[in-house]
Write a protein that holds these residues in place. Sequence first.
Motif, PDB file in Angstrom:
ATOM      1  N   ARG A 516       0.854  -1.314  -0.071  1.00 47.24           N
ATOM      2  CA  ARG A 516       0.112  -0.216   0.023  1.00 47.24           C
ATOM      3  C   ARG A 516       0.759   1.098   0.039  1.00 47.24           C
ATOM      4  O   ARG A 516       1.834   1.333   0.894  1.00 47.24           O
ATOM      5  CB  ARG A 516      -0.719  -0.012   1.351  1.00 47.24           C
ATOM      6  CG  ARG A 516      -1.639   1.329   1.208  1.00 47.24           C
ATOM      7  CD  ARG A 516      -2.677   1.204   2.438  1.00 47.24           C
ATOM      8  NE  ARG A 516      -2.204   1.501   3.975  1.00 47.24           N
ATOM      9  CZ  ARG A 516      -2.659   1.496   4.945  1.00 47.24           C
ATOM     10  NH1 ARG A 516      -4.051   1.142   5.080  1.00 47.24           N
ATOM     11  NH2 ARG A 516      -2.008   1.438   5.978  1.00 47.24           N
ATOM     12  N   ASP A 519       0.512   5.888   3.536  1.00 46.31           N
ATOM     13  CA  ASP A 519      -0.678   6.420   4.314  1.00 46.31           C
ATOM     14  C   ASP A 519      -0.452   7.124   5.543  1.00 46.31           C
ATOM     15  O   ASP A 519      -0.794   6.677   6.729  1.00 46.31           O
ATOM     16  CB  ASP A 519      -1.677   5.171   4.693  1.00 46.31           C
ATOM     17  CG  ASP A 519      -2.948   5.454   5.037  1.00 46.31           C
ATOM     18  OD1 ASP A 519      -3.391   6.608   4.725  1.00 46.31           O
ATOM     19  OD2 ASP A 519      -3.404   4.630   6.049  1.00 46.31           O
ATOM     20  N   ARG A 542      -4.062  13.771   4.444  1.00 48.61           N
ATOM     21  CA  ARG A 542      -3.512  12.675   4.614  1.00 48.61           C
ATOM     22  C   ARG A 542      -3.449  11.785   3.441  1.00 48.61           C
ATOM     23  O   ARG A 542      -4.023  11.977   2.534  1.00 48.61           O
ATOM     24  CB  ARG A 542      -4.167  11.979   5.784  1.00 48.61           C
ATOM     25  CG  ARG A 542      -5.635  11.681   5.573  1.00 48.61           C
ATOM     26  CD  ARG A 542      -6.276  10.902   6.678  1.00 48.61           C
ATOM     27  NE  ARG A 542      -5.971   9.500   6.436  1.00 48.61           N
ATOM     28  CZ  ARG A 542      -6.493   8.478   7.242  1.00 48.61           C
ATOM     29  NH1 ARG A 542      -7.709   8.659   7.910  1.00 48.61           N
ATOM     30  NH2 ARG A 542      -6.185   7.143   7.223  1.00 48.61           N
ATOM     31  N   GLU A 615     -12.236   2.937   1.707  1.00 45.77           N
ATOM     32  CA  GLU A 615     -12.328   3.345   3.131  1.00 45.77           C
ATOM     33  C   GLU A 615     -13.243   4.487   3.126  1.00 45.77           C
ATOM     34  O   GLU A 615     -13.283   5.106   4.282  1.00 45.77           O
ATOM     35  CB  GLU A 615     -10.886   3.762   3.535  1.00 45.77           C
ATOM     36  CG  GLU A 615      -9.608   2.783   3.262  1.00 45.77           C
ATOM     37  CD  GLU A 615      -8.518   3.371   3.968  1.00 45.77           C
ATOM     38  OE1 GLU A 615      -8.360   2.765   4.898  1.00 45.77           O
ATOM     39  OE2 GLU A 615      -7.881   3.687   3.172  1.00 45.77           O
ATOM     40  N   ASP A 639     -11.240   2.706   8.678  1.00 46.33           N
ATOM     41  CA  ASP A 639     -11.503   3.629   8.107  1.00 46.33           C
ATOM     42  C   ASP A 639     -12.934   4.147   7.627  1.00 46.33           C
ATOM     43  O   ASP A 639     -13.553   4.877   7.939  1.00 46.33           O
ATOM     44  CB  ASP A 639     -10.609   4.381   7.402  1.00 46.33           C
ATOM     45  CG  ASP A 639      -9.318   5.098   7.937  1.00 46.33           C
ATOM     46  OD1 ASP A 639      -9.462   6.002   8.886  1.00 46.33           O
ATOM     47  OD2 ASP A 639      -8.281   4.773   7.652  1.00 46.33           O
ATOM     48  N   ARG A 649     -12.147   7.055  15.100  1.00 48.42           N
ATOM     49  CA  ARG A 649     -11.509   5.826  15.558  1.00 48.42           C
ATOM     50  C   ARG A 649     -10.541   5.807  16.570  1.00 48.42           C
ATOM     51  O   ARG A 649     -10.464   4.840  17.167  1.00 48.42           O
ATOM     52  CB  ARG A 649     -11.018   4.940  14.407  1.00 48.42           C
ATOM     53  CG  ARG A 649      -9.863   5.528  13.960  1.00 48.42           C
ATOM     54  CD  ARG A 649      -9.386   5.012  12.388  1.00 48.42           C
ATOM     55  NE  ARG A 649      -8.366   3.980  12.541  1.00 48.42           N
ATOM     56  CZ  ARG A 649      -7.619   3.380  11.605  1.00 48.42           C
ATOM     57  NH1 ARG A 649      -8.056   3.712  10.522  1.00 48.42           N
ATOM     58  NH2 ARG A 649      -6.720   2.537  11.755  1.00 48.42           N
TER      59      ARG A 649
HETATM   60 MG    MG Z   1      -7.242   3.146   6.721  1.00 50.28          MG
END
Ligand code: MG
Length: 759
Positions: A516, A519, A542, A615, A639, A649
Amino acid sequence: MPQPTVKRKRKNISVRSPFEQLLKSVRKTGRVKESVEGKINYIIQSVASELKVDVCSCYLMRPGDVLELYASVGLNEKAIHDTFLRIGEGLVGEIALKRKPQSFANVWEHASFVYKPETEEKKYHSLAGVPILYENVLLGVLSIQTKKTFVYPPETMNLLQVVAMAMAEILYESVKNNLEQKIVSGHQPKKIEATRLIPGIAMGTAYVHKREALNAVLASDSDKEVKRLETAIQSVEEEINQLLVKPAVSSEQSAILETYLMFIRDKGWVNKMIKAVQDGLTAEAAVQKVCREIVQRMELITDTYIKERIHDLQDLANRIVRRLQHGKPVVKTKKLPRNTILVAKSLGPAELLDYDTSRIKGIVLEEGSQTMHVVIIARSYNIPVISGIKNISTLVLNGDLLALDAFSGFLYLNPSDEVQDEFEVRLKAQKRLQARLTQLSGLPAVTKDGVEVSLNLNAGLQSDIMNARGASFDGIGLYRTELPFISSERLPDTVQQTDIYKRVMLEMKDKPVVFRTLDIGSDKVLPYFENQTEKNPAMGWRSIRITLDRRAILRGQLRSFIRACAGKSLHVMFPMITSVAEFLEAKKTFELELKREKELGHPLPIEVKIGTMIEVPSLLFQLEELVKVVDFVSIGTNDLSQFLFATDRSNSLIWERYDVLSPSFLKMMRYIRDVCYQAGVPCSVCGEMASHPLESMALVGLGYTKLSMNAGALGKVKAVVRSMNQSETEEFLLRHLSDQTASLRALLRSYAIDHEIFI
Ligand code: MG
Ligand code: PEP
């Protein structure tokens, strides 16, 4: 009006000899056979006479966050023990609140000044004070006052801090004894709520990790102290270097140790300590003073990464102090009981490694969060951790029995017989389960009716992959590339990144690895990256938003993926994608990089799959279009549930309010699965949902055949898969997706029990 400082300083307070005289008097206090109050009185008298000030007072913290005037020379005697200030009230209260030395030329001109008539302090104008701190715990305030308006020079403020440190050592023993007495006398069973950091349960004997008391704070021979300090620093540096070359040290551990070396080699830090020794402190006290000053500055920074490094710095300072006091490295096994629950105000990662971790069954911290290094290390040893219990390190005594439930977030202090029995049963069940799960390791993850489920690993740290060694994962379903970025000191360049990703491929023996892209942002902050202060960082700049704006970072990362997977299959996934257009923009960047590599004649991957995470709810309304352009999707339920339910969260107040096993969430999951299935696009789940037994049963029931989870979840999820019937569960679930209950959890649990599904 404040007077110019330099001239007056000479006239009122001559800088050198009275200072030395004062330190000599304070040093003597340690040897005086007096009560604590007697010692404190002796010190404040020395301060008043040597500094030639009209008043010197000591205020002490009392229960209820109030400061009591404990001793004074110059203020009305009748006010002693009878004058109280709240934290933040008046100038002394302000010093306590800010925990910083402060000097006021004329208190009467200051808006925060509160006049206490019983003290008869009307005639005094100037005031200076310093907090009395022990291990960052506020014990009180030391203050001086004069009739004249006067700004106290830095030398005086520095000296007051040195005196306050000596007072803290004297006061702490009495404060601690009082506290412990109170607790021992009320040694009642207690159930305390805590924050869950690493799930699990444990029961055992408390061992309270504490900073060692200093032998002495003031020294007479500065030259000798400077030599001791330099030798200790050098020895600790060697000790860390030795730790670094140990084969068992993982890359995260070595990154942490490298940070220590960076501090140790920082001339500014070392010179500050030498200066503090030259001001009259012992080497030990100098280390603590300078460490505290840096910590205070670091605490003002909002950046979570920097904040968490505070513990590393404190850990390092403690190491140097222990070296100074014992003259040898810290012993690895501080005779811990066999089943130890380690309790600490805060704990550095290296401090944890100093203990025999095989004896530590659980950790309780006053301060701690998921991304703290010590928590990362504890996770690699599978030790359950809870945090967020104020004053726990003073509340618990060595030898107390503790039961820790890091699933529900509770600590039981001296638990009742019933609670102990319950824990015994759960611990036995946990052991049995572990044994049963080990037996499963060689068996395939197939449901009773023959549906094969691919079980994959969520990884990011080398320890995640090390923990998964020997486990039968089908691949890495989510490789969080930001984690190696977080534990390095600067943005890794293409060569370094390629190296990291190559190692991952090698460790996984070329099983599929879904990389990925970065992030970062929200709670994952890189210290060296331009951090924004945002009101809602989870919904801010982000993840893919950063890497699309800073395209060079994205390109460098994609290039590294391509190079690391030359001759192999490459799977790339973009996080936090909000629209098809955003995905296409990211994919275009990948294609450009691939083309460039080709033109350069570099070897290429034999197969490339480009996918996205789901997400952000907006993507659900473009799902039909999305499946036409992606090779695969993976659902980030952490997410997705945060944005779907509008629940932060990281906010423990609400994180259990809404359930991923609610009809709405499950219905949405079914919809995603259906659209992907019909389009023939592989679809997996890589959020935490896939790591929990009951949730994984629901996911397989909904038709998901690829799950990605943390290393510890494999056995449990496999047991669920092997004991369930997919089509029966599917039928049951579909019947309940339109129920009007808040959650199907209880219903699903009953279903699992009735059908002997191993949740
Ligand atoms: Mg996430
Ligand atoms: C998620 O959001 O579910 C996910 C897997 O990503 P992360 O937890 O890294 O944000």
